[in-house]
Design a protein around this motif. Structure first.
Motif, PDB file in Angstrom:
ATOM      1  N   VAL A 141       0.868  -1.176   0.000  1.00 49.20           N
ATOM      2  CA  VAL A 141       0.000   0.000   0.000  1.00 49.20           C
ATOM      3  C   VAL A 141       0.906   1.227   0.000  1.00 49.20           C
ATOM      4  O   VAL A 141       1.521   1.545   1.016  1.00 49.20           O
ATOM      5  CB  VAL A 141      -0.933   0.045   1.236  1.00 49.20           C
ATOM      6  N   ASN A 142       1.004   1.893  -1.137  1.00 49.05           N
ATOM      7  CA  ASN A 142       1.868   3.062  -1.264  1.00 49.05           C
ATOM      8  C   ASN A 142       1.043   4.336  -1.384  1.00 49.05           C
ATOM      9  O   ASN A 142      -0.166   4.299  -1.610  1.00 49.05           O
ATOM     10  CB  ASN A 142       2.783   2.916  -2.480  1.00 49.05           C
ATOM     11  N   GLU A 143       1.722   5.472  -1.257  1.00 51.61           N
ATOM     12  CA  GLU A 143       1.032   6.763  -1.237  1.00 51.61           C
ATOM     13  C   GLU A 143       1.938   7.815  -1.873  1.00 51.61           C
ATOM     14  O   GLU A 143       3.172   7.730  -1.799  1.00 51.61           O
ATOM     15  CB  GLU A 143       0.716   7.140   0.216  1.00 51.61           C
ATOM     16  N   VAL A 144       1.315   8.818  -2.504  1.00 52.80           N
ATOM     17  CA  VAL A 144       2.041   9.965  -3.051  1.00 52.80           C
ATOM     18  C   VAL A 144       1.604  11.213  -2.300  1.00 52.80           C
ATOM     19  O   VAL A 144       0.405  11.486  -2.185  1.00 52.80           O
ATOM     20  CB  VAL A 144       1.777  10.142  -4.560  1.00 52.80           C
ATOM     21  N   ARG A 145       2.568  11.955  -1.779  1.00 57.60           N
ATOM     22  CA  ARG A 145       2.271  13.204  -1.081  1.00 57.60           C
ATOM     23  C   ARG A 145       2.891  14.363  -1.859  1.00 57.60           C
ATOM     24  O   ARG A 145       4.082  14.354  -2.152  1.00 57.60           O
ATOM     25  CB  ARG A 145       2.848  13.198   0.333  1.00 57.60           C
ATOM     26  N   VAL A 146       2.090  15.358  -2.156  1.00 59.13           N
ATOM     27  CA  VAL A 146       2.588  16.536  -2.862  1.00 59.13           C
ATOM     28  C   VAL A 146       3.282  17.448  -1.868  1.00 59.13           C
ATOM     29  O   VAL A 146       2.762  17.738  -0.794  1.00 59.13           O
ATOM     30  CB  VAL A 146       1.447  17.288  -3.559  1.00 59.13           C
ATOM     31  N   ILE A 147       4.468  17.909  -2.227  1.00 60.44           N
ATOM     32  CA  ILE A 147       5.222  18.833  -1.381  1.00 60.44           C
ATOM     33  C   ILE A 147       4.895  20.253  -1.809  1.00 60.44           C
ATOM     34  O   ILE A 147       5.127  20.642  -2.951  1.00 60.44           O
ATOM     35  CB  ILE A 147       6.734  18.574  -1.487  1.00 60.44           C
ATOM     36  N   GLY A 148       4.335  21.031  -0.889  1.00 65.86           N
ATOM     37  CA  GLY A 148       3.981  22.409  -1.204  1.00 65.86           C
ATOM     38  C   GLY A 148       5.198  23.309  -1.186  1.00 65.86           C
ATOM     39  O   GLY A 148       6.294  22.929  -0.763  1.00 65.86           O
TER      40      GLY A 148
END
Length: 334
Positions: A141-148
């Protein structure tokens, strides 16, 4: 094909449902290793791999180990310890002397392709992200987080957020604007593309920037340079190299990139010529908003276009990677 993750994902996207795939990621190293934590490789059931986790010595065994992921659809964690003579790494003839732990994850529709589609989307949009991978031997289970823009740079491309998660910061491929599409721009663009960089080739002159000579360029821009001050890519470029061999065009390009996001600006030619370029641009050296690399490049020797291209890209590469560009062995000082 470049080993940059952007190029790997582009190839995978076009073939994701044609083969079975496994994502291999280095999650830990100790001592000497060819690649560091965060390096990725994509493997398919045709026996092909894209990207490298070693100098080619581990890949065939990693591929063999990856096949078990297709059998049970679960992740695997494998380790090669070159510090121990009894380890498989010694049998494979590897002498790096370090340890490498690798996470293998099957990629398919049922696990939402490990969010690789989403990851590719953000990188193509030139967005910095964190890729979060679950580190265990269960269902991945992977995830992508956007860096602001407000995100604080920790100076590290990867980290262990918890014992179960591996967090890897990923940046889009460097974007380089090359002003001038003469003969010497050909090896420059080709080498930059081989590095996995995206290349914008800018030259308004008729007869220049012929597509057949710059087949790998991301885009060829033929507008007058003075009309490009509102171009969106000015706020996205990492490198600007100016080599039109025309003083007025060089002046226009130098003036244009002062308002850009470029971390490195290089101008081909000797300093006395640059004084004339600055005069036409109505700029003084103190007016420049960015340090100007001129004469451009590292002192590598050679006078052919290929050598000059290598010199320019080597210096730009060192700036982007925050490296010193010096000899690792010190042999040049002997």
């Amino acid at each position: 094909m470049s080993n940059r993750i952007s190029q790997l994902l582009r190839h995978w996207t076009a073939n994701r449902d044609k083969q079975l795939w496994v994502l291999a990621t280095i999650i830990e190293t100790d001592g000497s290793s060819y690649r560091k934590a965060g390096a990725m490789m994509l493997i398919n059931d045709l026996g092909q791999y894209f990207g490298l986790l070693s100098g080619g010595c581990l890949e065939s065994d990693i591929m063999r180990q990856a096949r078990r992921c297709w059998e049970n659809q679960r992740s695997r964690i494998i380790e090669y310890d070159m510090r121990e003579e009894e380890d498989l790494a010694w049998q494979l003839g590897i002498g790096c002397g370090g340890m490498v732990r690798i996470l293998l994850q099957p990629v398919h529709a049922k696990n939402d392709y490990l969010k690789l589609e989403e990851l590719n989307h953000y990188l193509e949009a030139r967005q910095e992200v964190e890729y979060v991978q679950q580190v265990d031997e269960g269902l991945p289970v992977n995830e992508v987080r956007v860096i602001g823009k407000s995100h604080t740079d920790t100076g590290s491309s990867s980290s262990k957020e918890s014992p179960q998660l591996f967090v890897h910061r990923l940046n889009p491929a460097p974007l380089i604007a090359v002003f001038g599409a003469g003969v010497d721009a050909r090896p420059l663009v080709a080498m930059a593309c081989e590095l996995g960089w995206q290349v914008l080739l800018v030259d308004p002159r008729v007869g220049y920037a012929k597509p057949e000579y710059f087949t790998k360029a991301t885009e060829i821009i033929r507008q007058p340079i003075a009309q490009l001050d509102s171009a969106s890519w000015l706020g996205q470029i990492d490198v600007a190299l100016i080599l039109t061999h025309n003083i007025k065009l060089d002046a226009a390009a130098l003036r244009l990139v002062q308002g850009s996001s470029a971390k490195y600006v290089g101008l081909l030619g000797p300093t006395h010529r640059t004084d004339r370029v600055l005069a036409i641009a109505e700029l003084s050296r103190s007016d420049l908003s960015k340090p100007l690399a001129n004469p451009v490049g590292l002192r590598l020797g050679g006078e052919l276009p290929e050598s000059i291209a290598l010199s320019m890209l080597a210096e730009a590469h060192a700036v982007l990677e925050k490296a010193d560009g010096l000899s690792i062995s010190g042999i040049l000082n002997q």
